[in-house]
Design an enzyme around this catalytic site. Structure first.
Site, mmCIF file in Angstrom:
data_model
loop_
_atom_site.group_PDB
_atom_site.id
_atom_site.type_symbol
_atom_site.label_atom_id
_atom_site.label_comp_id
_atom_site.label_asym_id
_atom_site.label_seq_id
_atom_site.Cartn_x
_atom_site.Cartn_y
_atom_site.Cartn_z
ATOM 1 N N ASP A 113 0.811 -1.221 0.000
ATOM 2 C CA ASP A 113 0.000 0.000 0.000
ATOM 3 C C ASP A 113 0.843 1.270 0.000
ATOM 4 O O ASP A 113 0.461 2.313 0.566
ATOM 5 C CB ASP A 113 -0.975 -0.017 1.188
ATOM 6 N N ASP A 144 -7.048 -4.344 -4.431
ATOM 7 C CA ASP A 144 -6.709 -2.998 -3.949
ATOM 8 C C ASP A 144 -5.400 -2.489 -4.564
ATOM 9 O O ASP A 144 -5.186 -1.289 -4.697
ATOM 10 C CB ASP A 144 -6.553 -2.975 -2.420
HETATM 11 N N1 GLY Z 1 -7.079 -1.755 1.158
HETATM 12 C C1 GLY Z 1 -7.714 -2.297 2.299
HETATM 13 C C2 GLY Z 1 -9.162 -1.990 2.359
HETATM 14 O O1 GLY Z 1 -9.728 -1.480 1.409
HETATM 15 O O2 GLY Z 1 -9.749 -2.265 3.389
#
Ligand code: GLY
Length: 384
Positions: free
Chosen positions: A96, A157
């Site tokens: 992330d 994601d």
């Molecule tokens: N990227 C983690 C979520 O959307 O919870």
């Protein structure tokens, strides 16, 4: 999309309220970062989760909108915190990095051409590149390389972390960043998007890249469609199209968006999983709706004027943003969050209903796109 104001929702009023709350939150919590809510208040903490970039992104958006110097100073102080975090490699063993450094350091470069912020964003892109597993041909989502559970795992994601890599390729001229980003987007398209245009949250591969199985982490069950995952896909594939021009990414974003639109309920705000049983009360996820609205606004920028999906997208953005702005403006003045009724991990009973800082970010980005044409911090803008 300015005509959406004809429905009576005042984007300016919604932005003014967001600006007020952001400034008040900064006064009360000058150094901490908001995470998810605990009752009426955010939990405020240090910079060591996957979500802190959203707060800095909100501060940059508010600065761009208002020109308020104090906001700029807060944004700079926060970027310094991201700098220390990268130097210390603090809680960065995950993908992330785009969420964290795109909305903080890359944003600082986009907003004001800050060379230090550019250098930091490039260091972050290198860190993200370090998660590419050559033998499997994927960017590993979570954990260290030899992690028995997550070693060959991708999640949808990740598509939103790829803009940092595409951008790094543009800035440095090193095509390796873009090649890896596009490979990850192609792999995601092939395995995370199902034949009926729904999506898996996550997919597992072995060390040689052989496909094992689809699954979920935060969705209702392995074969269900977690709405936030679908929203990440709408926006993420549209952005991969922006950077690569590959029509398969555009078509995939359209398919995911059409599936999403069909399932927007009467309230205008989607539930946390499209397959969660309707019996009893089903938690909404306002953050999924906000992300999807931004994704659809991005998608609209790439569609031909006569594209058959265009009117449905415009209508869906209008409905969604009306519902979100009404929700936001109906909240108590003292509320710290911009959007109530987001959900983090309903099945895990972690943050099942409250403010989610990423929901606030995307809600504000969508308002800024509609009102000011400010598209967030996923790509370079024309420089004057
Ligand atoms: N990227 C983690 C979520 O959307 O919870």
């Amino acid at each position: 999309m300015k005509e959406a104001t004809a429905t009576g929702v005042k984007w300016q009023e919604a932005i003014a309220s967001a600006l007020l709350k952001t400034k008040r939150n900064l006064e009360q919590h000058p150094t901490d970062f908001p995470h998810i809510s605990n009752g009426k208040h955010y939990e405020w903490g240090s910079n060591e989760d996957w979500i802190e970039g959203f707060w800095t992104g909100i501060v940059w958006l508010c600065y761009e909108y208002s020109g308020d110097e104090s906001l700029r100073q807060h944004a700079h102080a926060q970027v310094e915190s991201f700098d220390r975090r990268l130097s210390d490699k603090l809680a960065l063993d995950h993908h992330d990095i785009g969420f964290l450094y795109g909305l903080s350091a890359m944003a600082g470069w986009i907003v004001e051409g800050n060379e230090q912020h550019k250098a930091l964003a490039l260091r972050a892109a290198d860190h993200l590149l370090g998660r590419w597993r050559e033998s499997a041909g994927l960017i590993q989502a979570w954990g260290p390389e030899d992690d028995p559970e997550n070693g060959g795992r991708i999640i949808i994601d990740c598509l939103m972390n790829l803009p940092l890599l595409y951008w790094a390729a543009q800035i440095t001229g090193d095509e390796r960043y873009a090649r890896i980003a596009a490979a990850q987007a192609r792999l995601s398209r092939k395995f995370l998007v199902r034949g009926d245009d729904s999506s898996y949250h996550t997919f597992y591969f072995d060390g040689s890249g052989n496909a094992l199985r689809g699954g979920t982490h935060q969705g209702f069950r392995d074969g269900s469609t977690w709405t936030r995952g679908q929203a990440w896909g709408i926006y993420g594939f549209a952005l991969s199209y922006r950077f690569t021009g590959d029509p398969e990414f555009l078509e995939t974003s359209k398919r995911l968006a059409a599936y999403f639109i069909e399932r927007i309920p009467e309230s205008g705000i989607v539930y946390w999983d499209f397959d969660a049983p309707a019996a009893g009360s089903v938690n909404p996820d306002s953050s999924a709706s906000a992300i999807a609205a931004c994704g659809m606004l991005e998608l609209l920028e790439h569609l031909a004027p006569d594209d058959l999906l265009r009117p449905r997208l415009e209508q869906a953005v209008k409905r969604t943003m009306n519902a979100l702005a009404e929700l936001s403006l109906g909240m108590a003045q003292e509320a710290e969050g911009l959007l109530d009724h987001g959900s983090y991990h309903v099945r895990g009973d972690y943050g099942p209903d409250g403010y989610m800082i990423w929901g606030d970010y995307y809600y504000l980005e969508a308002l800024m796109r509609l009102e000011k044409g400010i598209p967030g911090y996923w790509y370079e803008r024309e420089r004057n």
